[in-house]
Enzyme design. Structure first.
Site, PDB file in Angstrom:
ATOM      1  N   SER A   1       0.836  -1.204   0.000  1.00  0.00           N
ATOM      2  CA  SER A   1       0.000   0.000   0.000  1.00  0.00           C
ATOM      3  C   SER A   1       0.870   1.253   0.000  1.00  0.00           C
ATOM      4  O   SER A   1       0.668   2.180  -0.796  1.00  0.00           O
ATOM      5  CB  SER A   1      -0.931   0.004   1.210  1.00  0.00           C
ATOM      6  OG  SER A   1      -1.841  -1.070   1.158  1.00  0.00           O
TER       7      SER A   1
ATOM      8  N   HIS B   1      -3.363   6.793   2.907  1.00  0.00           N
ATOM      9  CA  HIS B   1      -3.719   5.401   3.173  1.00  0.00           C
ATOM     10  C   HIS B   1      -5.077   5.297   3.866  1.00  0.00           C
ATOM     11  O   HIS B   1      -5.838   4.350   3.638  1.00  0.00           O
ATOM     12  CB  HIS B   1      -2.624   4.758   4.035  1.00  0.00           C
ATOM     13  CG  HIS B   1      -2.840   3.312   4.317  1.00  0.00           C
ATOM     14  ND1 HIS B   1      -3.260   2.849   5.548  1.00  0.00           N
ATOM     15  CD2 HIS B   1      -2.705   2.205   3.530  1.00  0.00           C
ATOM     16  CE1 HIS B   1      -3.361   1.533   5.507  1.00  0.00           C
ATOM     17  NE2 HIS B   1      -3.032   1.105   4.309  1.00  0.00           N
TER      18      HIS B   1
ATOM     19  N   ARG C   1       0.328   8.286   5.442  1.00  0.00           N
ATOM     20  CA  ARG C   1      -0.688   7.742   6.345  1.00  0.00           C
ATOM     21  C   ARG C   1      -2.073   8.335   6.060  1.00  0.00           C
ATOM     22  O   ARG C   1      -3.080   7.624   6.089  1.00  0.00           O
ATOM     23  CB  ARG C   1      -0.312   8.028   7.790  1.00  0.00           C
ATOM     24  CG  ARG C   1       0.662   7.051   8.403  1.00  0.00           C
ATOM     25  CD  ARG C   1      -0.031   5.793   8.838  1.00  0.00           C
ATOM     26  NE  ARG C   1       0.834   4.956   9.661  1.00  0.00           N
ATOM     27  CZ  ARG C   1       0.497   3.759  10.099  1.00  0.00           C
ATOM     28  NH1 ARG C   1      -0.684   3.251   9.788  1.00  0.00           N
ATOM     29  NH2 ARG C   1       1.322   3.054  10.843  1.00  0.00           N
TER      30      ARG C   1
END
Length: 208
Positions: free
Chosen positions: A15, A41, A38
């Site tokens: 990812s 994501h 982050r």
């Protein structure tokens, strides 16, 4: 029946690899990129990088606050529960008064939402703490009003409320009137509890 990746660590690795390949992270300092990854994501949209705004020194201020044991003040329970508390470096207290009677009393006094009331009722914990707002624009607006009343400021504001009423305006107000307090935000309507919690998790452990 299905061929899919089952290893959690490999899912994370691939990812983050995909985000690095597809997102334009060139405008961010090296120390800020893990946090942006982050955030992306958490929402699945690589173009989010275009709207992320990290004030100078914000990531460093957040990491230092966590290391010192500072409290984390959240606007809603979804943010609180999204923070991986075992990763916090100093067993930092994670606080939310949205459903607490003290938050409700504050909201009634100031004729505002319970989320804003929850932030207001935790004024003592805000001092040198981290305020994390992922849901309620009213909470972010009220925090800025509190700062205008010269309360002791937090070490960092993570202001990423989501929505169609006040979200854009509250984040623009944060960028214009933070008064020197470091901040992390996302321009526009996008935001939410998952992204706000992801920002804290990035400060605590990067991409680990």
């Amino acid at each position: 029946m299905y061929n899919y990746e089952k290893d959690g660590a490999e899912i994370y690795r691939r990812s983050f690899e995909t985000i690095r390949r597809e997102a334009d992270l060139s405008k961010f300092a090296d120390g800020d990129k893990d946090l942006v990854i982050r955030l992306i994501h958490a929402c699945g949209m690589v173009d989010l990088a275009n709207d992320v705004v990290i004030s100078s020194g914000a990531v460093e201020a957040g990491k230092a606050a966590l290391a010192s044991g500072a409290a984390i003040v959240c606007d809603v329970q979804m943010v609180k529960h999204g923070i991986i508390q075992r990763n916090l470096p100093a067993k930092n207290p994670v606080l939310c008064h949205v459903a607490d009677e003290r938050g409700q009393e504050y909201a009634d006094t100031y004729k505002t939402t319970r989320s804003a009331g929850g932030i207001g009722s935790l004024e003592g914990a805000i001092n040198r703490g981290i305020v994390v707002i992922g849901n309620a624009p009213t909470a972010l607006f009220h925090l800025l009003e509190m700062l205008d009343r010269f309360i002791e400021p937090p070490a960092l504001i993570i202001g990423i409320p989501v929505g169609f009423v006040g979200a854009v305006e509250s984040k623009e107000a944060l960028m214009a009137h933070a008064g020197g307090v470091p901040y992390i935000t996302v321009r526009g309507r996008r935001g939410g509890s998952a992204m706000a919690a992801a920002a804290v998790n990035a400060l605590a452990r990067g991409l680990d």
